[in-house]
Design an enzyme around this catalytic site. Structure first.
Site, PDB file in Angstrom:
ATOM      1  CE  LYS A 237      -6.562   2.654  10.994  1.00 53.11           C
ATOM      2  NZ  LYS A 237      -5.586   1.628  10.670  1.00 53.11           N
TER       3      LYS A 237
ATOM      4  CE1 TYR B 288      -8.976   3.865   8.552  1.00 56.49           C
ATOM      5  CE2 TYR B 288      -9.252   6.160   9.220  1.00 56.49           C
ATOM      6  CZ  TYR B 288      -8.428   5.097   8.898  1.00 56.49           C
ATOM      7  OH  TYR B 288      -7.063   5.256   8.928  1.00 56.49           O
TER       8      TYR B 288
ATOM      9  CB  SER C 236      -5.773   7.647  11.950  1.00 52.47           C
ATOM     10  OG  SER C 236      -6.312   8.823  11.439  1.00 52.47           O
TER      11      SER C 236
ATOM     12  N   GLY D 263       0.821  -1.216   0.000  1.00 52.69           N
ATOM     13  CA  GLY D 263       0.000   0.000   0.000  1.00 52.69           C
ATOM     14  C   GLY D 263       0.854   1.265   0.000  1.00 52.69           C
TER      15      GLY D 263
HETATM   16  P1  NAD Z   1      -3.424   1.606   1.549  1.00 50.50           P
HETATM   17  O1  NAD Z   1      -4.833   1.218   1.273  1.00 50.50           O
HETATM   18  O2  NAD Z   1      -2.623   2.191   0.452  1.00 50.50           O
HETATM   19  O3  NAD Z   1      -2.633   0.348   2.143  1.00 50.50           O
HETATM   20  C1  NAD Z   1      -3.248  -0.641   2.934  1.00 50.50           C
HETATM   21  C2  NAD Z   1      -2.901  -2.003   2.342  1.00 50.50           C
HETATM   22  O4  NAD Z   1      -3.530  -3.019   3.134  1.00 50.50           O
HETATM   23  C3  NAD Z   1      -3.393  -2.177   0.905  1.00 50.50           C
HETATM   24  O5  NAD Z   1      -2.309  -2.561   0.082  1.00 50.50           O
HETATM   25  C4  NAD Z   1      -4.462  -3.271   1.000  1.00 50.50           C
HETATM   26  O6  NAD Z   1      -4.469  -4.083  -0.146  1.00 50.50           O
HETATM   27  C5  NAD Z   1      -4.031  -4.017   2.262  1.00 50.50           C
HETATM   28  N1  NAD Z   1      -5.108  -4.704   2.972  1.00 50.50           N
HETATM   29  C6  NAD Z   1      -6.303  -4.215   3.388  1.00 50.50           C
HETATM   30  N2  NAD Z   1      -6.996  -5.157   4.033  1.00 50.50           N
HETATM   31  C7  NAD Z   1      -6.222  -6.282   4.041  1.00 50.50           C
HETATM   32  C8  NAD Z   1      -6.404  -7.592   4.556  1.00 50.50           C
HETATM   33  N3  NAD Z   1      -7.523  -7.971   5.178  1.00 50.50           N
HETATM   34  N4  NAD Z   1      -5.409  -8.486   4.392  1.00 50.50           N
HETATM   35  C9  NAD Z   1      -4.270  -8.143   3.738  1.00 50.50           C
HETATM   36  N5  NAD Z   1      -4.057  -6.925   3.224  1.00 50.50           N
HETATM   37  C10 NAD Z   1      -5.019  -6.010   3.378  1.00 50.50           C
HETATM   38  O7  NAD Z   1      -3.451   2.593   2.813  1.00 50.50           O
HETATM   39  P2  NAD Z   1      -2.289   3.498   3.414  1.00 50.50           P
HETATM   40  O8  NAD Z   1      -2.620   4.907   3.147  1.00 50.50           O
HETATM   41  O9  NAD Z   1      -0.968   2.970   3.044  1.00 50.50           O
HETATM   42  O10 NAD Z   1      -2.551   3.259   4.960  1.00 50.50           O
HETATM   43  C11 NAD Z   1      -1.847   2.283   5.703  1.00 50.50           C
HETATM   44  C12 NAD Z   1      -2.385   2.267   7.124  1.00 50.50           C
HETATM   45  O11 NAD Z   1      -2.252   3.556   7.694  1.00 50.50           O
HETATM   46  C13 NAD Z   1      -3.873   1.922   7.196  1.00 50.50           C
HETATM   47  O12 NAD Z   1      -4.088   1.123   8.336  1.00 50.50           O
HETATM   48  C14 NAD Z   1      -4.536   3.268   7.370  1.00 50.50           C
HETATM   49  O13 NAD Z   1      -5.757   3.171   8.039  1.00 50.50           O
HETATM   50  C15 NAD Z   1      -3.502   4.008   8.193  1.00 50.50           C
HETATM   51  N6  NAD Z   1      -3.582   5.473   8.043  1.00 50.50           N
HETATM   52  C16 NAD Z   1      -3.562   6.023   6.784  1.00 50.50           C
HETATM   53  C17 NAD Z   1      -3.662   7.401   6.629  1.00 50.50           C
HETATM   54  C18 NAD Z   1      -3.694   8.031   5.265  1.00 50.50           C
HETATM   55  O14 NAD Z   1      -4.168   9.166   5.144  1.00 50.50           O
HETATM   56  N7  NAD Z   1      -3.224   7.388   4.224  1.00 50.50           N
HETATM   57  C19 NAD Z   1      -3.762   8.213   7.767  1.00 50.50           C
HETATM   58  C20 NAD Z   1      -3.749   7.622   9.027  1.00 50.50           C
HETATM   59  C21 NAD Z   1      -3.657   6.245   9.158  1.00 50.50           C
HETATM   60  C1  WQD Z   2      -7.873  17.764   4.208  1.00 53.71           C
HETATM   61  C2  WQD Z   2      -8.455  19.174   4.160  1.00 53.71           C
HETATM   62  C3  WQD Z   2     -10.848  19.220   3.858  1.00 53.71           C
HETATM   63  C4  WQD Z   2     -10.831  17.493  -0.176  1.00 53.71           C
HETATM   64  C5  WQD Z   2      -8.552  12.139   6.234  1.00 53.71           C
HETATM   65  C6  WQD Z   2      -9.148  11.148   7.180  1.00 53.71           C
HETATM   66  C7  WQD Z   2      -8.198  10.859   8.289  1.00 53.71           C
HETATM   67  C8  WQD Z   2      -6.828  10.421   7.748  1.00 53.71           C
HETATM   68  C9  WQD Z   2      -6.319  11.370   6.721  1.00 53.71           C
HETATM   69  C10 WQD Z   2      -6.768   8.044   7.698  1.00 53.71           C
HETATM   70  C11 WQD Z   2      -9.768  19.327   4.935  1.00 53.71           C
HETATM   71  C12 WQD Z   2     -10.155  19.834   2.666  1.00 53.71           C
HETATM   72  C13 WQD Z   2     -10.471  17.989   1.067  1.00 53.71           C
HETATM   73  C14 WQD Z   2     -11.373  18.380  -1.145  1.00 53.71           C
HETATM   74  C15 WQD Z   2     -11.116  20.196   0.427  1.00 53.71           C
HETATM   75  N1  WQD Z   2      -6.900   9.142   7.121  1.00 53.71           N
HETATM   76  N2  WQD Z   2     -10.603  19.313   1.366  1.00 53.71           N
HETATM   77  N3  WQD Z   2     -11.486  19.702  -0.810  1.00 53.71           N
HETATM   78  O1  WQD Z   2     -10.213  14.819   6.230  1.00 53.71           O
HETATM   79  O2  WQD Z   2      -8.074  15.775   7.229  1.00 53.71           O
HETATM   80  O3  WQD Z   2      -8.288  13.349   6.927  1.00 53.71           O
HETATM   81  O4  WQD Z   2      -7.322  11.603   5.716  1.00 53.71           O
HETATM   82  O5  WQD Z   2      -6.628   7.801   8.856  1.00 53.71           O
HETATM   83  O6  WQD Z   2      -8.762   9.869   9.063  1.00 53.71           O
HETATM   84  O7  WQD Z   2     -10.357  11.689   7.705  1.00 53.71           O
HETATM   85  O8  WQD Z   2      -8.024  14.742   4.921  1.00 53.71           O
HETATM   86  O9  WQD Z   2      -7.319  15.193   2.617  1.00 53.71           O
HETATM   87  O10 WQD Z   2      -9.733  14.598   3.060  1.00 53.71           O
HETATM   88  O11 WQD Z   2      -8.871  16.817   3.807  1.00 53.71           O
HETATM   89  O12 WQD Z   2     -11.254  21.390   0.668  1.00 53.71           O
HETATM   90  O13 WQD Z   2     -11.750  17.989  -2.254  1.00 53.71           O
HETATM   91  O14 WQD Z   2      -8.799  19.479   2.801  1.00 53.71           O
HETATM   92  O15 WQD Z   2     -12.026  19.916   4.178  1.00 53.71           O
HETATM   93  O16 WQD Z   2      -9.766  20.607   5.491  1.00 53.71           O
HETATM   94  P1  WQD Z   2      -8.752  14.755   6.372  1.00 53.71           P
HETATM   95  P2  WQD Z   2      -8.487  15.277   3.514  1.00 53.71           P
END
Ligand code: NAD
Ligand code: WQD
Length: 334
Positions: free
Chosen positions: A152, A148, A124, A10
């Site tokens: 977490k 979601y 997160s 991912g």
């Molecule tokens: P991503 O979707 O790119 O990566 C997650 C990977 O997990 C994917 O490759 C998917 O195929 C795999 N996956 C999902 N369910 C699975 C399962 N049951 N078995 C095996 N593989 C599985 O997401 P990411 O952005 O790389 O996020 C990684 C982690 O970080 C996630 O847990 C996400 O919730 C957390 N996170 C992401 C963000 C963000 O904004 N990207 C922010 C905070 C936390």
């Molecule tokens: C960022 C800012 C929007 C899109 C999300 C998840 C959070 C974490 C990270 C996983 C905000 C604004 C957005 C658009 C906009 N993921 N925006 N126009 O909501 O802070 O966080 O991703 O854990 O859990 O909720 O990120 O990138 O969606 O938004 O104006 O088309 O951009 O209002 O202020 P967010 P985002």
């Protein structure tokens, strides 16, 4: 001795895998490829110049996951695998709880069986809900507004309870703020399915003429320019935080530690747009739109605990995040 990286193909997992390999760590990646592609394995190998084992396995498939533990000496797990789209989680709560919670339970049960009791978990900033003040510290009250986020929070609780029941477990919970950017090679980055929900991929689509304009969700928040403020962090800085967490967990003696991974600096939507334009010389058309339900005005970290205890600080600035993001999109978006 290997580190098991779940979700390693991912977005964040692939960047972390490269940094781990470049540091000389042995890794094993498990991913069911539900949100990533098998080609990522070759890219990770190409960029790092190192090899690793990959298993296309779902965490829910206990039998095949057990093979991974049988065939490898797993000493630590970095647990990225999970479903992560906030909106989708409201439409499909059963799928989200099953995948994220049950997947984690299967994983930790096998870890116990194979006596691997060291886990770094991807949490997160969403678990802070609407923070009472800024910057956000790790001991702030926790709450969530969507399934979601609740997964977490529940996994954080599950891991904490496991440690309480058996203090040989070491748990590091990393609360990421807003990861953006891409590897500077331009070979790997964020590739969402369909129209992006998150702002950075959306801006990239506008820059690539795939979308007409950015909708700025609200300009009447209590922030300096009225638009939402977030703590954007370069995905490579985030990846490096995991290397520090692995160093730390190897020295821990039955502990649970929680760290914010953010820069500590908040930027508004309009500042992000300006930085993108400056970094890449591309104008981003935008329109002010309604607030997005569930959004908060501002969210940024106090990352001092990670600095003091892990020796980690984010060093890449917003312009660099915008440049790297666009380099990847320009190369890969067809
Ligand atoms: P991503 O979707 O790119 O990566 C997650 C990977 O997990 C994917 O490759 C998917 O195929 C795999 N996956 C999902 N369910 C699975 C399962 N049951 N078995 C095996 N593989 C599985 O997401 P990411 O952005 O790389 O996020 C990684 C982690 O970080 C996630 O847990 C996400 O919730 C957390 N996170 C992401 C963000 C963000 O904004 N990207 C922010 C905070 C936390
Ligand atoms: C960022 C800012 C929007 C899109 C999300 C998840 C959070 C974490 C990270 C996983 C905000 C604004 C957005 C658009 C906009 N993921 N925006 N126009 O909501 O802070 O966080 O991703 O854990 O859990 O909720 O990120 O990138 O969606 O938004 O104006 O088309 O951009 O209002 O202020 P967010 P985002």
């Amino acid at each position: 001795m290997s580190i098991l990286v779940t979700g390693g193909t991912g977005f964040i997992g692939s960047h972390t895998a490269i940094e781990l390999l470049e540091k000389g760590e042995e890794i094993v990646i498990v991913d069911n490829l539900c949100n990533s592609k098998i080609e990522m394995c070759d890219k990770i190998k190409e960029i790092s110049g190192k090899d690793f084992k990959f298993y296309k396995v779902d965490l829910l498939d206990r039998e095949n996951l057990e093979k991974v533990f049988k065939e490898n000496d797993i000493t630590e797990v970095i647990h990225f695998a999970g479903l992560k789209a906030v909106g989708e989680s409201c439409e499909k709560p059963i799928e989200y709880y099953h995948n994220n919670i049950t997947g984690t339970l299967v994983l930790v049960d096998l870890m116990r069986k194979y006596k691997c009791k060291n886990i770094v978990f991807s949490s997160s900033a969403t678990v802070y809900g609407k923070p009472k003040e800024l910057p956000i510290k790790e001991d702030f009250p926790l709450s969530t507004t969507n399934p979601y986020g609740t997964t977490k929070l529940m996994i954080e609780q599950i891991l904490t309870d496991i440690h309480k029941s058996d203090d040989e477990w070491n748990v590091i919970i990393l609360r990421y703020f807003n990861p953006i950017g891409a590897h500077e090679s331009g070979e790997i980055g964020e590739n969402p399915n369909g129209i992006p929900n998150n702002i950075m991929p959306y801006i990239n689509y506008v820059a690539a003429d795939k979308l007409d304009h950015l909708n700025v969700f609200g300009n009447d928040y209590d922030t300096p320019d009225g638009t939402g403020v977030r703590d954007y962090i370069h995905v490579v800085d985030l990846a490096l935080g995991h290397l520090k967490a692995i160093d730390k967990i190897r020295k821990m003696n039955g502990q649970v530690e929680i760290y914010n991974l953010g820069t500590g600096q908040g930027y508004s939507v309009l500042e992000l747009v300006q930085n993108f334009e400056k970094a890449n010389g591309i104008k981003i058309k935008y329109e002010i739109a309604e607030r997005r339900p569930g959004d908060i005005a501002a969210c940024y970290a106090d990352p001092s605990k990670a600095k003091n205890e892990l020796g980690w600080v984010a060093t890449r600035n917003l312009e660099q995040m915008c440049r790297d993001s666009w380099r990847y999109t320009e190369k890969n978006l067809k």
